[in-house]
Write an enzyme that holds these catalytic residues in place. Sequence first.
Site, PDB file in Angstrom:
ATOM      1  N   ASP A  15       0.784  -1.191  -0.109  1.00 49.34           N
ATOM      2  CA  ASP A  15      -0.280   0.055   0.148  1.00 49.34           C
ATOM      3  C   ASP A  15       0.793   1.210   0.101  1.00 49.34           C
ATOM      4  OD1 ASP A  15       0.835  -0.045   2.533  1.00 49.34           O
ATOM      5  OD2 ASP A  15      -1.011  -0.074   3.611  1.00 49.34           O
ATOM      6  N   VAL A  16       2.026   1.070   0.684  1.00 50.22           N
ATOM      7  CA  VAL A  16       2.805   2.342   0.561  1.00 50.22           C
ATOM      8  C   VAL A  16       3.576   2.715  -0.755  1.00 50.22           C
ATOM      9  CG1 VAL A  16       5.105   1.265   1.434  1.00 50.22           C
ATOM     10  CG2 VAL A  16       4.481   3.511   2.325  1.00 50.22           C
ATOM     11  N   TYR A  17       3.609   1.812  -1.662  1.00 51.50           N
ATOM     12  CA  TYR A  17       4.262   2.121  -2.893  1.00 51.50           C
ATOM     13  C   TYR A  17       3.606   3.069  -3.729  1.00 51.50           C
ATOM     14  CZ  TYR A  17       6.839  -2.341  -2.188  1.00 51.50           C
ATOM     15  OH  TYR A  17       7.820  -3.363  -1.892  1.00 51.50           O
ATOM     16  N   SER A  18       4.104   4.211  -3.633  1.00 55.05           N
ATOM     17  CA  SER A  18       3.513   5.431  -4.377  1.00 55.05           C
ATOM     18  C   SER A  18       1.994   5.588  -3.740  1.00 55.05           C
ATOM     19  CB  SER A  18       3.597   5.237  -5.842  1.00 55.05           C
ATOM     20  OG  SER A  18       4.924   5.047  -6.457  1.00 55.05           O
ATOM     21  N   ALA A  19       1.961   5.662  -2.632  1.00 50.95           N
ATOM     22  CA  ALA A  19       0.668   5.899  -1.848  1.00 50.95           C
ATOM     23  C   ALA A  19      -0.662   5.282  -2.465  1.00 50.95           C
ATOM     24  CB  ALA A  19       0.366   7.580  -1.801  1.00 50.95           C
TER      25      ALA A  19
END
Length: 344
Positions: free
Chosen positions: A60-64
Amino acid sequence: MEYRNLGASGLRVPVLSFGAGTFGGSGPLFGAWGNTDAEEARRFVDICLEAGVNLFDTADVYSAGASEEVLGQAIRGRRNAVLISTKTALPMGEGPQDWGTSRARLIRATEDALRRLETDYIDLLQLHAFDASTPVEEVLSTLDSLVAAGKIRYVGVSNFSGWELMKSLAAAERWGHPRYVAHQVYYSLAGRDYEWELMPLGADQGVGALVWSPLGWGRLTGKIRRGEPLPVASRLHETAQYGPPVDDERLFDIIEVLDSIAAETGKTVPQIAINWLLGRPTVSSVIIGARNEDQLRQNLGAADWSLSKDQIERLDAVSAVTAPYPYFPYRRQKGFALLNPPIV
């Protein structure tokens, strides 16, 4: 493509899997990795599936969340042909419920991931980091409920220390919750710390390794050489500060051996570095990435062949480092083998 069971689970995964960190890339870190749009991502998925690679990893944190969104678009219409692995725990905002693995955060993060991925279940959900502020019993009971609801099939972790993982496994055993079957870890010829504690733990407890950054954060691409500046196109210019540290002299020694083996085998430096990992204990799958189709096809060529015993021994020797305490004192003594037989 060879398939292996993921740890002690019944889930069979390809020895190579695809990391979607470049999908929808934005920001100083992920933007430097790449910015693959949905059309190109669909082409990457096509190539992977043709090669037998059906496991796609994101977070989920990959490019928001953009990586999950692009992956969801890329696999649209063929959900049953792929396995989706995603991760949660790292901050997605500034609020108190925007980070960690509390019950509230895990439920919301899972629902958000399902929406972005355009699916109703996730094959493997991994906790991206250990949340010391939330009791492990709360984490595990929440994951249990998500598995029971059919929203998650298997659970794993990423970047846990030995005690964090073992504490969680013991609690799962005690309360009858799903056990972690995967540990997504940094492991490469340039970074072998995984071997000291986490590898023996994985072998003993049935936790399979999903390897991230098998090329040492872009250092084992074959483009970096002793006495030469970084290539202009290298992402290390922007991202070195975010990645694992590497001793330059040791790195160049490793690259020189990789070069010699490349000349012997006709394989590329990245293919050799990845193939070495495929022969290591507990490794279920090595996650490969690509910024373009040529890189993807080259990395896919790391499987379905084997290094010779001599070549493996040379790579082992040049990449070896002294184990940290408390592992080094007895490794030099004959009795160590009796106490700690080799992992096979």
